[in-house]
Write a protein that holds these residues in place. Structure first.
Motif, PDB file in Angstrom:
ATOM      1  N   VAL A  89      32.775  67.145 -77.056  1.00 24.97           N
ATOM      2  CA  VAL A  89      33.626  65.985 -77.337  1.00 24.97           C
ATOM      3  C   VAL A  89      33.341  65.445 -78.733  1.00 24.97           C
ATOM      4  O   VAL A  89      34.270  65.175 -79.514  1.00 24.97           O
ATOM      5  N   LEU A  90      32.062  65.302 -79.082  1.00 29.73           N
ATOM      6  CA  LEU A  90      31.721  64.763 -80.404  1.00 29.73           C
ATOM      7  C   LEU A  90      32.202  65.674 -81.530  1.00 29.73           C
ATOM      8  O   LEU A  90      32.793  65.199 -82.508  1.00 29.73           O
ATOM      9  N   ILE A  91      31.960  66.958 -81.396  1.00 34.76           N
ATOM     10  CA  ILE A  91      32.387  67.891 -82.447  1.00 34.76           C
ATOM     11  C   ILE A  91      33.908  67.986 -82.475  1.00 34.76           C
ATOM     12  O   ILE A  91      34.512  68.097 -83.548  1.00 34.76           O
ATOM     13  N   GLY A  92      34.543  67.897 -81.331  1.00 35.38           N
ATOM     14  CA  GLY A  92      36.010  67.883 -81.291  1.00 35.38           C
ATOM     15  C   GLY A  92      36.588  66.661 -81.988  1.00 35.38           C
ATOM     16  O   GLY A  92      37.554  66.761 -82.754  1.00 35.38           O
ATOM     17  N   LEU A 127      30.077  60.939 -85.248  1.00 39.64           N
ATOM     18  CA  LEU A 127      28.711  61.455 -85.211  1.00 39.64           C
ATOM     19  C   LEU A 127      27.695  60.319 -85.135  1.00 39.64           C
ATOM     20  O   LEU A 127      26.710  60.401 -84.398  1.00 39.64           O
ATOM     21  N   VAL A 128      27.953  59.240 -85.881  1.00 40.52           N
ATOM     22  CA  VAL A 128      27.057  58.079 -85.857  1.00 40.52           C
ATOM     23  C   VAL A 128      27.095  57.417 -84.481  1.00 40.52           C
ATOM     24  O   VAL A 128      26.044  57.073 -83.921  1.00 40.52           O
ATOM     25  N   VAL A 129      28.280  57.239 -83.928  1.00 40.19           N
ATOM     26  CA  VAL A 129      28.399  56.647 -82.591  1.00 40.19           C
ATOM     27  C   VAL A 129      27.668  57.520 -81.573  1.00 40.19           C
ATOM     28  O   VAL A 129      26.921  57.030 -80.722  1.00 40.19           O
ATOM     29  N   GLY A 130      27.856  58.832 -81.677  1.00 42.16           N
ATOM     30  CA  GLY A 130      27.153  59.749 -80.781  1.00 42.16           C
ATOM     31  C   GLY A 130      25.647  59.652 -80.930  1.00 42.16           C
ATOM     32  O   GLY A 130      24.914  59.679 -79.934  1.00 42.16           O
ATOM     33  N   ALA A 131      25.152  59.532 -82.156  1.00 44.05           N
ATOM     34  CA  ALA A 131      23.709  59.422 -82.395  1.00 44.05           C
ATOM     35  C   ALA A 131      23.147  58.135 -81.799  1.00 44.05           C
ATOM     36  O   ALA A 131      22.075  58.136 -81.189  1.00 44.05           O
ATOM     37  N   VAL A 132      23.869  57.038 -81.966  1.00 41.82           N
ATOM     38  CA  VAL A 132      23.413  55.757 -81.425  1.00 41.82           C
ATOM     39  C   VAL A 132      23.390  55.816 -79.896  1.00 41.82           C
ATOM     40  O   VAL A 132      22.414  55.384 -79.252  1.00 41.82           O
TER      41      VAL A 132
END
Length: 139
Positions: A89-92, A127-132
């Motif tokens: 999902v994140l990479i998409g 990517l930042v949202v996913g990292a958080v």
């Protein structure tokens, strides 16, 4: 026979294993932060540089980034449940924002440094949202 104290020992070992897995799963947040930081270089490069030398440089930098983070990810022992879906999902999302940014920047706002900065931030956002979120899950 298996007594109550043996069951408690099993539960304690399972809890310790879960704590260790949670603590070691923070690697994915680092992976995402590195990939997000790469957007600050790659997106402006894709939008503002032109010609064969620019294309070759972009390809080398993108290949180095993706190879580096992929090797880093491959060396990790802990992958939490649902990782494949979350990563997909994140990479998409990143790919959709990246593609739209490059297309818009090449067709509408050609050679605009302001748009390149906004596009780089937009590409880094998923990517930042996913990292958080990943950091919260691993705490």
């Amino acid at each position: 026979m298996y007594g109550a104290s043996d069951h408690m020992g099993d539960l304690e070992r399972a809890a310790a294993m879960e704590r260790a897995a949670r603590a070691r799963s923070g690697w994915y947040a680092r992976y995402l932060w590195i990939f997000a930081a790469g957007q600050s270089v790659l997106v402006p490069m894709a939008l503002l540089w032109h010609g064969l030398a620019a294309a070759l440089t972009f390809t080398l930098v993108m290949t180095a980034l993706v190879t580096g983070i992929s090797l880093y990810a491959a060396r990790q022992r802990i992958v939490r449940r649902g990782f494949g879906v979350r990563h997909g999902v994140l990479i998409g999302l990143w790919a959709a924002v990246y593609s739209a940014s490059i297309l818009f920047g090449q067709l509408v706002l050609v050679d605009s440094p302001a748009f390149a900065a906004v596009a780089a931030s937009a590409c880094a956002l998923p990517l930042v949202v996913g990292a958080v979120l990943e950091r919260r899950r691993s705490s």
